[in-house]
Scaffold this active site. Structure first.
Site, mmCIF file in Angstrom:
data_model
loop_
_atom_site.group_PDB
_atom_site.id
_atom_site.type_symbol
_atom_site.label_atom_id
_atom_site.label_comp_id
_atom_site.label_asym_id
_atom_site.label_seq_id
_atom_site.Cartn_x
_atom_site.Cartn_y
_atom_site.Cartn_z
ATOM 1 N N GLY A 174 0.781 -1.225 0.000
ATOM 2 C CA GLY A 174 0.000 0.000 0.000
ATOM 3 C C GLY A 174 0.811 1.272 0.000
ATOM 4 N N SER A 200 5.363 -11.959 -3.744
ATOM 5 C CA SER A 200 4.253 -11.913 -4.695
ATOM 6 C C SER A 200 4.526 -10.876 -5.766
ATOM 7 C CB SER A 200 2.950 -11.564 -3.967
ATOM 8 O OG SER A 200 2.618 -12.539 -3.015
ATOM 9 N N ALA A 202 2.673 -7.802 -8.092
ATOM 10 C CA ALA A 202 1.778 -6.718 -7.704
ATOM 11 C C ALA A 202 0.325 -7.184 -7.720
ATOM 12 C CB ALA A 202 1.959 -5.535 -8.648
ATOM 13 N N THR A 204 -2.479 -4.608 -6.479
ATOM 14 C CA THR A 204 -3.053 -3.327 -6.904
ATOM 15 C C THR A 204 -1.979 -2.245 -7.021
ATOM 16 O OG1 THR A 204 -3.537 -2.763 -4.605
ATOM 17 C CG2 THR A 204 -5.270 -3.876 -5.844
ATOM 18 N N SER A 205 -0.717 -2.600 -6.866
ATOM 19 C CA SER A 205 0.371 -1.621 -6.847
ATOM 20 C C SER A 205 1.135 -1.634 -8.171
ATOM 21 C CB SER A 205 1.332 -1.945 -5.703
ATOM 22 O OG SER A 205 2.039 -3.136 -5.982
ATOM 23 N N THR A 209 7.458 -7.134 -4.894
ATOM 24 C CA THR A 209 8.879 -7.473 -4.741
ATOM 25 C C THR A 209 9.349 -8.402 -5.849
ATOM 26 O OG1 THR A 209 8.864 -7.154 -2.349
ATOM 27 C CG2 THR A 209 10.575 -8.580 -3.229
ATOM 28 N N ASP A 262 -8.149 -5.679 -1.934
ATOM 29 C CA ASP A 262 -7.148 -6.329 -1.079
ATOM 30 C C ASP A 262 -7.732 -6.391 0.322
ATOM 31 O OD1 ASP A 262 -4.856 -7.475 -0.199
ATOM 32 O OD2 ASP A 262 -3.520 -5.846 -0.751
ATOM 33 N N LYS A 294 -2.346 1.895 2.328
ATOM 34 C CA LYS A 294 -3.372 0.855 2.461
ATOM 35 C C LYS A 294 -3.987 0.914 3.855
ATOM 36 C CE LYS A 294 -2.562 -3.245 0.835
ATOM 37 N NZ LYS A 294 -1.982 -4.597 0.684
#
Length: 499
Positions: A174, A200, A202, A204-205, A209, A262, A294
């Site tokens: 977030g 993971s 993305a 919603t971003s 990473t 999310d 977030k």
């Protein structure tokens, strides 16, 4: 059981399994198959369930069928092979989803059944969307979240290690930028900890990473390859979706991404199931708090932290939770490659490296060292900072990249555009959500070099005509999309005009 011959049409439906048949096909007529029916498809001992799309032209012959590209991969067939088709078995677990919609609790056996069906591919996207929606907000009780976490772990593989402690670090997300994980992993591994980090992509971003790390080294490693890297270097940074660790998580993440949703309960189950499956014993969680992050308030952060702590403790994890500053992005880059350049700048001790990313990474790594007993209390941050300063963290990061398949140079965008301040003033606030939206419109995370590069921070004095941020894009059209959005969202950066 009826059969048809396969013909490849090359249709990409992302991860959704779809079967294509002529509407006047003899099987459609005899079985009463209609569009969006769920069909069980079998070949050579393998089977999948797919959604039927019907064709009314001569794209396929009456005795032919085709599959979406994801269905070809899952079934493991080649063009010309024969497939057998039948009605999909009754999806009993959807009854529990409908019951939850009507306000009933989900018992643990029901959640195990739902997750098993999800992993087996029995849920169409519409079913997945319904399940994700009922998990939204605060709809799941703590008991349901714990049961969901355990069900997600049980549905996949688990890693075990012949040593302890096994460390991990995760951010709930977030906050744009904030790419501390690669640095923390390098520090922890350089200090002798074992840290098998699965990440993971993305949701919603503009970057997860795994998206950022993929610009630096391969991340699609299976469990055996992941274990080899960790045994050799003490740590890894890989995409969790390739390792069959809590496989339901990546399926649900795909739907959450499409819904731009999310949820709190799913977040807890997602984070903790991945860590438990990877064999972690000690987990440090970063929870950024800010008005456009977030987690928007200290009250919300404390509730989420308590939920994570309670569920984590019930599963045997030792947790440390940091409520960090989420008022503005961390680092300068927002987007996979731009964030990777920030990571390298910090690890290489470059003079222009973003100091906020360096300080936060050292702080988080220090807390992880303290949590695992690798450093005395209140001494971890200094120890972590020293590992960056003397180059040990960089050497370990390069070794991890090499073990994962070789270090790469993150790309640079072909098209850039600086957004200038229209007046003199002081930067009072940055809207994280709008800034992330601009980076996504510019093409991130699919376009690895796309995103936003920040030039100012909250509190800075700004002159008229000074660049506030630069948009990076790989295609002119995507740059134009982002600029169109900027024109009608002047509130991305709020300036206070001096008296």
């Amino acid at each position: 059981m009826h059969s048809l011959r396969l013909r490849r049409l090359g249709i990409d439906t992302h991860e959704e399994a779809v079967v294509y048949m002529r509407q006047d096909c003899h099987i459609c007529r005899s079985e009463g198959f209609s569009s969006h029916a769920r069909i069980q498809i079998s070949s050579c001992g393998q089977s999948i369930i797919a959604t039927l799309n019907q064709i009314t032209t001569d794209l396929l012959r009456p005795h032919e069928a085709s599959l979406s590209e994801s269905a070809w991969r899952r079934l493991g067939v080649t063009e010309g092979e024969e497939i057998h088709l039948a009605h999909a078995p009754q999806l009993d677990s959807m009854g529990h989803v409908r019951a939850k919609i009507h306000g009933l609790d989900l018992p643990e056996p029901a959640l195990y059944g739902i997750v098993r069906d999800i992993v087996a591919g029995r849920y169409a996207d519409v079913h997945l969307a319904a399940f994700v929606a009922i998990c939204g907000g605060q709809n799941l009780s703590q008991r349901e979240i714990l049961a969901l976490t355990r069900a997600m772990v049980a549905a996949g593989s688990r890693l075990t290690w012949n040593r302890q402690p096994i460390a991990d670090k995760h951010c709930v997300g977030g906050l744009p930028g904030n790419r501390t994980t690669p640095i923390v992993v390098a520090i922890a591994a350089a200090c002798g900890l074992t840290i098998p980090k699965t990440s993971s992509r993305a949701i919603t971003s503009p970057a997860g990473t795994a998206d950022t790390m993929e610009t630096l080294a391969p991340v699609t490693l299976d469990m055996l390859a992941m274990r080899r890297v960790v045994e050799r270097e003490g740590g890894c940074i890989v995409w969790g979706g390739a390792a069959d660790l809590s496989p339901a998580d990546d399926i649900l993440v795909r739907v959450e991404r499409a819904l731009d949703l999310d949820s709190e309960g799913q977040l807890v189950a997602s984070v903790l199931s991945k860590k438990i499956a990877a064999g972690a014993t000690h987990l440090l969680l970063d929870v950024p708090v800010g008005p456009t992050a977030k987690v928007r308030s200290t009250e919300d952060a404390q509730r989420l932290a308590a939920l994570l702590s309670d569920v984590g403790s019930a599963t045997g994890l030792e947790l440390g939770i940091v409520l960090s500053d989420g008022v503005q992005p961390v680092g300068r880059g927002i987007g996979p490659a731009l964030e990777a350049h920030d990571v390298l700048a910090v690890l290489r001790n470059e003079p222009g490296a973003p100091q906020d990313l360096r300080l936060k990474s050292s702080m988080l790594a220090g807390r992880l060292l303290e949590l695992t007993g690798a450093s005395p209390l209140n001494a971890g941050a200094d120890a972590a900072a020293q590992l960056i300063a003397d180059g040990a963290a960089l050497r370990k990061f390069e070794a991890i990249c090499d073990a994962q398949g070789g270090m790469r140079v993150p790309p640079r965008a072909a098209h850039t555009y600086p957004v200038l301040s229209d007046r003199r003033g002081r930067l009072a606030a940055i809207n994280n959500r709008l800034l992330a939206r601009i980076a996504k419109l510019a093409g991130a995370p699919a376009a690895k070099a796309a995103g936003v590069e920040l030039h100012v921070r909250v509190g800075d004095a700004v002159e008229a005509g000074q660049p506030l941020y630069t948009i990076h894009a790989e295609a002119p059209g995507e740059l134009a999309y982002a600029l169109d959005y900027v024109k009608v969202h002047a509130e991305v950066m709020q300036l206070e005009t001096p008296p």
